[in-house]
Design a protein around this motif. Structure first.
Motif, short mmCIF file in Angstrom:
data_model
loop_
_atom_site.label_atom_id
_atom_site.label_comp_id
_atom_site.label_asym_id
_atom_site.label_seq_id
_atom_site.Cartn_x
_atom_site.Cartn_y
_atom_site.Cartn_z
N UNK A 1 -9.53 6.19 1.40
CA UNK A 1 -9.23 4.78 1.65
C UNK A 1 -9.23 3.99 0.32
N UNK A 2 -10.12 4.37 -0.57
CA UNK A 2 -10.20 3.76 -1.90
C UNK A 2 -8.89 3.98 -2.67
N UNK A 3 -8.38 5.21 -2.64
CA UNK A 3 -7.14 5.54 -3.33
C UNK A 3 -5.93 4.90 -2.65
N UNK A 4 -5.97 4.80 -1.33
CA UNK A 4 -4.86 4.19 -0.61
C UNK A 4 -4.72 2.72 -0.98
N UNK A 5 -5.84 2.02 -1.15
CA UNK A 5 -5.80 0.63 -1.59
C UNK A 5 -5.17 0.49 -2.97
N UNK A 6 -5.50 1.43 -3.87
CA UNK A 6 -4.91 1.40 -5.21
C UNK A 6 -3.41 1.63 -5.15
#
Length: 443
Positions: free
Chosen positions: A112-117
């Motif tokens: 989810x952290x990478x998807x936001x980026x």
């Protein structure tokens, strides 16, 4: 009369060329962003995630989204919307598909952290892109047509997600894994279409006549003259009081949206329906919101009034969301949630006509990115708070009331800052030239 004909013709072509594609792209983006709410119906138990852990995972998306929003929009200006938006779509599609590999809290948080980026900059980039193509007097309707993708994605995504989650066990995958995999494909497939269709400026629009390009350039230049003229660097805007206040306002506004989008499936599931039925029931409020959004945006453009059209739906959202936590019958709760959905989705396109009206032309792209990124921090704060309150109380009521409270603060701030600005009413002749023919002929 000639300008009105050119306006109708040019805006009709812009609408038909860009809006269907941008609409479809945003449907894919919104679906990939919020389908985690449907995954929670079974994923949380299968992976042992608490409501708090789910709230952190749902919200952590917005930390990198916040951090990279402004740099992404600055890069969009440098490399052009066509290339940058295609890059965003491809990267978020791949990472959304990678959600099938989630095995516990840590991997859930990481992806989810990478998807936001990956998605950072998509929405404000589109808003900025539209400001380069659409005159201010028609921007409410055009923006509403684009933002309509949010409720439509939920209308489509609810039943679709419910059906995909019935594939549990096929190919050794859980239902929620199938949902993430299938719903990621549109973003990947749409990326090359963005490269082919979008143009970075009206000067590159070979499908407009010379007269239409001339009219569009003159009208956009006239809008620029009316905008504030002071110049600020992109990073200096972080200290601009108006930008910060609008960011705080958007925190409350968009928090109302995420409260609905992330947690409505779990709220509806508590009505005693199945996973499949949950998908269809959650589509009802968003279907009403879709109709309301386009009608309200058109009404705002036709009457050339913004302030009332922004404040009233936000008040309805606060009342509807709060009321849904105070009643017991599922049917009545659904009615009040539908009122809230109508309100928040009707207010969003009107809100996004405000930054380009009050910020210097040279600062619009960066200003939109900052406002959007500050506001989207509510995605983390609200998701975490709702999950934690659910674990403590066993109910979503307290979390929804907190979100409604933030929304009420935003209404109060908007009442103060929109009292005496030209944006509230568009009374110029130029507005007539753009809004009237567009409302009659463009769809």
């Amino acid at each position: 009369m000639q300008d009105q004909q050119l306006a109708a013709s040019a805006l009709r072509k812009i609408n038909r060329r860009f809006i269907p594609l941008l609409f479809t792209c945003f449907v894919a983006a919104w679906l990939d962003r919020v389908n985690v709410g449907f995954a929670a119906l079974t994923m949380n138990n299968e992976l042992g995630l608490s409501s708090t852990a789910f709230g952190i995972g749902a919200g952590i998306f917005f930390l990198t989204y916040f951090a990279l929003e402004l740099p992404s929009n600055l890069l969009l200006e440098r490399y052009g919307a066509r290339r940058w938006i295609a890059r965003i779509m491809l990267s978020w599609g791949v990472l959304s598909a990678a959600m099938v590999f989630v095995q516990g809290e840590k991997s859930f948080y990481a992806l989810r952290f990478l998807l936001g980026a990956a998605e950072a900059g998509f929405f404000p980039g589109i808003v900025f892109f539209l400001s380069l193509w659409v005159p201010a007097a028609a921007r409410g309707r055009i923006t509403a047509s684009f933002l309509l993708a949010m409720p439509v994605a939920s209308v489509i995504g609810g039943p679709l997600s419910g059906m995909l989650m019935q594939l549990d066990g096929i190919g050794g995958l859980h239902g929620w894994q199938w949902m993430f995999l299938v719903e990621a494909l549109p973003a990947i497939l749409l990326a090359p279409m963005v490269l082919h269709v979008l143009r970075d400026s009206p000067a590159q629009a070979e499908w407009l006549t010379d007269a239409e390009r001339d009219w569009l350039s003159r009208t956009l230049a006239a809008d620029a003259v009316k905008a504030p003229t002071n110049h600020e660097g992109a990073w200096k805007l972080l200290l601009n009081p108006l930008v910060l206040v609008l960011g705080v306002v958007y925190f409350g506004v968009v928090g109302l949206n995420y409260g609905m989008s992330f947690f409505l499936p779990q709220i509806v599931k508590e009505f005693g329906v199945s996973v499949g039925q949950t998908g269809f029931v959650t589509a009802i409020p968003f279907g009403i919101a879709a109709i309301g959004m386009i009608w309200w945006g058109r009404r705002s453009d036709r009457l050339r009034e913004r302030r009332f059209h922004l404040l009233l739906p936000l008040v309805l959202t606060v009342i509807g969301l709060t009321g849904s936590t105070l009643v017991e019958p599922p049917a009545l709760r659904l009615v009040l949630l539908s009122v809230a959905a109508f309100g928040i989705f009707s207010a969003l396109p009107i809100f996004w006509t405000l930054p380009s009206a009050v910020l210097p032309v040279s600062s619009v792209a960066a200003g939109i990115a900052i406002i959007n990124s500050l506001g989207n921090l509510s995605g983390f704060v609200d998701s975490y708070a709702v999950g934690a309150i659910k674990d403590m109380t066993g109910s979503f009521a307290g979390g929804m009331q907190l979100i409604a409270g933030f929304g009420a603060v935003s209404v109060g701030l908007l009442i103060l800052i929109t009292r005496n600005i030209a944006w509230a009413r568009m009374d110029s002749v130029a507005a007539d030239d753009v809004a009237e023919p567009f409302s009659r002929q463009a769809t």
